[in-house]
Design a protein around this motif. Structure first.
Motif, PDB file in Angstrom:
ATOM      1  N   ALA A 110       0.838  -1.195   0.075  1.00 31.45           N
ATOM      2  CA  ALA A 110       0.009   0.119  -0.148  1.00 31.45           C
ATOM      3  C   ALA A 110       0.955   1.066   0.121  1.00 31.45           C
ATOM      4  N   GLU A 111       0.347   2.455  -0.514  1.00 32.58           N
ATOM      5  CA  GLU A 111       1.155   3.515  -0.532  1.00 32.58           C
ATOM      6  C   GLU A 111       1.331   3.924   1.056  1.00 32.58           C
ATOM      7  N   SER A 112       2.327   4.606   1.176  1.00 27.70           N
ATOM      8  CA  SER A 112       2.907   4.775   2.607  1.00 27.70           C
ATOM      9  C   SER A 112       2.753   6.398   2.684  1.00 27.70           C
ATOM     10  N   ALA A 113       2.739   6.664   4.075  1.00 25.06           N
ATOM     11  CA  ALA A 113       2.628   8.271   4.332  1.00 25.06           C
ATOM     12  C   ALA A 113       3.832   8.987   3.780  1.00 25.06           C
ATOM     13  N   ARG A 114       5.060   8.302   3.561  1.00 26.16           N
ATOM     14  CA  ARG A 114       5.863   9.174   3.019  1.00 26.16           C
ATOM     15  C   ARG A 114       5.874   9.265   1.474  1.00 26.16           C
ATOM     16  N   ASP A 115       5.195   8.389   0.718  1.00 31.75           N
ATOM     17  CA  ASP A 115       4.635   8.337  -0.521  1.00 31.75           C
ATOM     18  C   ASP A 115       3.897   9.320  -0.892  1.00 31.75           C
ATOM     19  N   ARG A 116       2.786   9.697   0.124  1.00 24.74           N
ATOM     20  CA  ARG A 116       1.794  10.703  -0.228  1.00 24.74           C
ATOM     21  C   ARG A 116       2.282  11.948   0.315  1.00 24.74           C
ATOM     22  N   ALA A 117       3.171  12.037   1.148  1.00 23.77           N
ATOM     23  CA  ALA A 117       3.930  13.244   1.219  1.00 23.77           C
ATOM     24  C   ALA A 117       4.626  13.620  -0.035  1.00 23.77           C
ATOM     25  N   ALA A 118       5.454  12.761  -0.409  1.00 22.65           N
ATOM     26  CA  ALA A 118       6.311  13.188  -1.688  1.00 22.65           C
ATOM     27  C   ALA A 118       5.606  13.517  -2.792  1.00 22.65           C
ATOM     28  N   THR A 119       4.304  12.766  -2.749  1.00 23.66           N
ATOM     29  CA  THR A 119       3.486  13.129  -4.164  1.00 23.66           C
ATOM     30  C   THR A 119       2.914  14.701  -3.926  1.00 23.66           C
ATOM     31  N   ALA A 120       2.348  15.101  -2.564  1.00 19.10           N
ATOM     32  CA  ALA A 120       1.973  16.286  -2.405  1.00 19.10           C
ATOM     33  C   ALA A 120       3.092  17.246  -2.538  1.00 19.10           C
ATOM     34  N   ALA A 121       4.324  17.117  -2.078  1.00 18.49           N
ATOM     35  CA  ALA A 121       5.194  17.912  -2.226  1.00 18.49           C
ATOM     36  C   ALA A 121       5.677  18.226  -3.903  1.00 18.49           C
ATOM     37  N   GLY A 122       5.806  17.305  -4.505  1.00 18.65           N
ATOM     38  CA  GLY A 122       6.011  17.305  -6.055  1.00 18.65           C
ATOM     39  C   GLY A 122       5.100  18.489  -6.642  1.00 18.65           C
ATOM     40  N   LEU A 123       3.578  18.069  -6.130  1.00 20.05           N
ATOM     41  CA  LEU A 123       2.787  18.973  -6.600  1.00 20.05           C
ATOM     42  C   LEU A 123       2.701  20.289  -6.321  1.00 20.05           C
ATOM     43  N   ALA A 124       2.962  20.585  -4.978  1.00 24.69           N
ATOM     44  CA  ALA A 124       2.930  21.866  -4.673  1.00 24.69           C
ATOM     45  C   ALA A 124       4.275  22.739  -5.231  1.00 24.69           C
ATOM     46  N   ARG A 125       5.506  21.895  -5.476  1.00 27.10           N
ATOM     47  CA  ARG A 125       6.394  22.824  -6.160  1.00 27.10           C
ATOM     48  C   ARG A 125       6.225  23.368  -7.569  1.00 27.10           C
ATOM     49  N   VAL A 126       5.302  22.514  -8.305  1.00 30.22           N
ATOM     50  CA  VAL A 126       5.246  23.067  -9.913  1.00 30.22           C
ATOM     51  C   VAL A 126       3.596  23.790  -9.561  1.00 30.22           C
ATOM     52  N   GLY A 127       3.094  24.074  -8.553  1.00 34.00           N
ATOM     53  CA  GLY A 127       1.846  24.771  -8.455  1.00 34.00           C
ATOM     54  C   GLY A 127       0.532  23.941  -8.763  1.00 34.00           C
ATOM     55  N   MET A 128       0.462  22.851  -8.708  1.00 28.61           N
ATOM     56  CA  MET A 128      -0.457  21.764  -9.371  1.00 28.61           C
ATOM     57  C   MET A 128      -1.128  21.309  -8.087  1.00 28.61           C
ATOM     58  N   LEU A 129      -0.930  21.496  -6.931  1.00 28.97           N
ATOM     59  CA  LEU A 129      -1.511  20.839  -5.774  1.00 28.97           C
ATOM     60  C   LEU A 129      -3.262  20.863  -5.783  1.00 28.97           C
ATOM     61  N   ARG A 144      -0.204  19.398 -18.065  1.00 31.20           N
ATOM     62  CA  ARG A 144       0.497  18.029 -18.104  1.00 31.20           C
ATOM     63  C   ARG A 144       2.003  18.103 -18.012  1.00 31.20           C
ATOM     64  N   GLN A 145       2.655  18.977 -18.700  1.00 31.01           N
ATOM     65  CA  GLN A 145       4.080  19.114 -18.509  1.00 31.01           C
ATOM     66  C   GLN A 145       4.639  19.297 -16.976  1.00 31.01           C
ATOM     67  N   ARG A 146       3.835  20.080 -16.307  1.00 27.42           N
ATOM     68  CA  ARG A 146       4.209  20.584 -14.714  1.00 27.42           C
ATOM     69  C   ARG A 146       3.786  19.365 -13.885  1.00 27.42           C
ATOM     70  N   VAL A 147       2.654  18.467 -14.331  1.00 25.66           N
ATOM     71  CA  VAL A 147       2.444  17.385 -13.540  1.00 25.66           C
ATOM     72  C   VAL A 147       3.350  16.227 -13.772  1.00 25.66           C
ATOM     73  N   LEU A 148       3.912  16.015 -15.002  1.00 29.72           N
ATOM     74  CA  LEU A 148       5.182  15.049 -15.185  1.00 29.72           C
ATOM     75  C   LEU A 148       6.351  15.594 -14.535  1.00 29.72           C
ATOM     76  N   LEU A 149       6.710  16.758 -14.475  1.00 25.07           N
ATOM     77  CA  LEU A 149       7.904  17.289 -13.601  1.00 25.07           C
ATOM     78  C   LEU A 149       7.414  16.841 -12.167  1.00 25.07           C
ATOM     79  N   ALA A 150       6.209  17.164 -11.790  1.00 31.74           N
ATOM     80  CA  ALA A 150       5.923  16.950 -10.241  1.00 31.74           C
ATOM     81  C   ALA A 150       6.391  15.076  -9.982  1.00 31.74           C
ATOM     82  N   ARG A 151       5.849  14.398 -10.971  1.00 29.19           N
ATOM     83  CA  ARG A 151       6.206  12.965 -10.833  1.00 29.19           C
ATOM     84  C   ARG A 151       7.810  12.696 -10.769  1.00 29.19           C
ATOM     85  N   ALA A 152       8.668  13.521 -11.431  1.00 28.54           N
ATOM     86  CA  ALA A 152       9.987  13.245 -11.410  1.00 28.54           C
ATOM     87  C   ALA A 152      10.429  13.893  -9.993  1.00 28.54           C
ATOM     88  N   LEU A 153      10.006  14.677  -9.510  1.00 33.35           N
ATOM     89  CA  LEU A 153      10.406  15.468  -8.248  1.00 33.35           C
ATOM     90  C   LEU A 153       9.852  14.479  -6.990  1.00 33.35           C
TER      91      LEU A 153
END
Length: 272
Positions: A110-129, A144-153
Motif C-alpha cells: 500500500a502507499e505509505s505516508a512518505r509516498d503521499r507526502a512526496a506526491t503532495a510536495a511534488g505537486l506543490a512545487r509545480v503549483g498543481m496541488l 501536463r508538463q508540470r504534472v510530469l515534472l512533479a512526478r519526477a520530483l
C-alpha cells in the motif's frame, strides 16, 4: 551525486547517433545540453535514464557504472522528464505523480505516508496541488508538463534528466520552472532549445553537433558569436543581461545572409 559520461557511443537502427561523448554534471550542478536539431541531445539523455543502451562507453553515477545497478535502484537515483509524454492517462493528477514512488515500493504494498507526502510536495512545487483530483487527460499541454515534472520530483532523485522541460509552458511557468531548478540544488542534465534560458539557468553547457561534444564550459565562455555561427548557423551578438548579468544572445532576424551556408538546424531537421 555526480554523473559522468565516458566515451559514449549510441547507435539507432545501425546508425551511430552519438559518438565519443565525454561530459559531466558535478553534484548539485545544472549541466545543459544545447545544439541544433538532430545533434543527439535526446538520444544522449535517453541513454542516461536507461531507455537506450550504449553501444560503447559508460554512464557513471558517483563512479558506479549504471549497468551494474538494478533498474529499481537506478530509478531511485535518476528521474527523467522525457520528450515522449505518453498518452491520455486514465488517472487523476495525484495518481500520475504517485507513479514516481514505484521504485520505493514493494510489490502489492500500500502507499505509505512518505509516498503521499512526496506526491503532495511534488505537486506543490509545480503549483498543481489544487488540481490533484482532476483527470490527467483533461489538462492542457502546459499543465501536463508540470504534472510530469512533479512526478519526477516525487521520485526524490539524486539526478534529474530533463528533455526540453519548458515545452508547452507559458512565459510565467517557464521562468518558475527554471527558478525551481536553481533552488532544487539537484544534479541536473537538461536539454534546452532556448539558448538564453540555458545561459541563465545552467552552471555548465555542453554543445552537441553531429553527435559529438564540440564545446563545454560555463555559458559565458561557450556561447560566443563564433560558435553560434559555426554550430547553429546564425548571426548573433552576446551581451550582458541588464537584469541578471547573465549572457544574453541577440539574434539577427533581419540578415539571413549572415547565416552560415549549409549549417545544421535548417527547417525540416528532425530531433534525435
Amino acid at each position: 551525486m555526480r554523473i559522468a559520461l565516458e566515451d559514449l557511443h549510441v547507435a539507432l537502427a545501425g546508425r551511430t547517433v552519438v559518438a565519443g561523448v565525454h561530459l559531466v554534471a558535478e553534484k548539485g550542478e545544472i549541466a545543459g545540453l544545447v545544439g541544433p536539431n538532430g545533434s543527439g541531445k535526446s538520444t544522449l539523455l535517453r541513454t542516461v535514464y536507461r531507455h537506450l543502451a550504449p553501444r560503447a562507453g559508460r554512464v557513471l553515477l558517483d563512479g558506479r557504472d549504471l549497468t551494474a545497478l538494478a533498474p529499481a535502484e537506478s530509478a531511485r537515483h535518476i528521474a527523467a522528464l522525457p520528450q515522449e509524454r505518453g498518452g491520455d492517462f486514465e488517472l487523476t493528477v495525484a495518481q500520475v505523480v504517485a507513479l514516481g514512488r514505484i521504485p520505493y515500493q514493494r510489490a502489492f504494498a500500500a502507499e505509505s505516508a512518505r509516498d503521499r507526502a512526496a506526491t503532495a510536495a511534488g505537486l506543490a512545487r509545480v503549483g498543481m496541488l489544487e488540481h490533484a483530483g482532476r483527470p490527467f487527460s483533461q489538462l492542457s499541454g502546459g499543465e501536463r508538463q508540470r504534472v510530469l515534472l512533479a512526478r519526477a520530483l516525487a521520485q526524490e532523485p539524486d539526478v534529474l534528466v530533463l528533455d526540453e522541460p519548458t515545452n508547452h509552458l507559458d512565459v510565467r511557468h517557464q521562468v518558475e520552472l527554471l527558478t525551481l531548478l536553481r533552488v532544487q540544488a539537484t544534479t541536473t542534465l537538461v536539454a534546452l532549445h532556448d539558448l538564453n534560458a540555458a545561459a541563465s539557468v545552467c552552471d555548465r553547457l555542453h554543445v552537441l553537433h553531429d553527435g559529438s561534444v564540440v564545446a563545454s564550459g560555463p555559458p559565458r565562455d561557450v556561447l560566443t558569436p563564433e560558435l553560434l555561427a559555426e554550430v547553429f548557423g546564425v548571426r548573433a551578438a552576446v551581451v550582458e543581461h541588464p537584469l541578471t548579468g547573465d549572457p544574453l544572445i541577440a539574434f539577427d532576424h533581419r540578415n539571413p545572409a549572415g547565416r552560415v551556408t549549409g549549417a545544421v538546424g535548417a527547417p525540416g531537421a528532425v530531433e534525435r
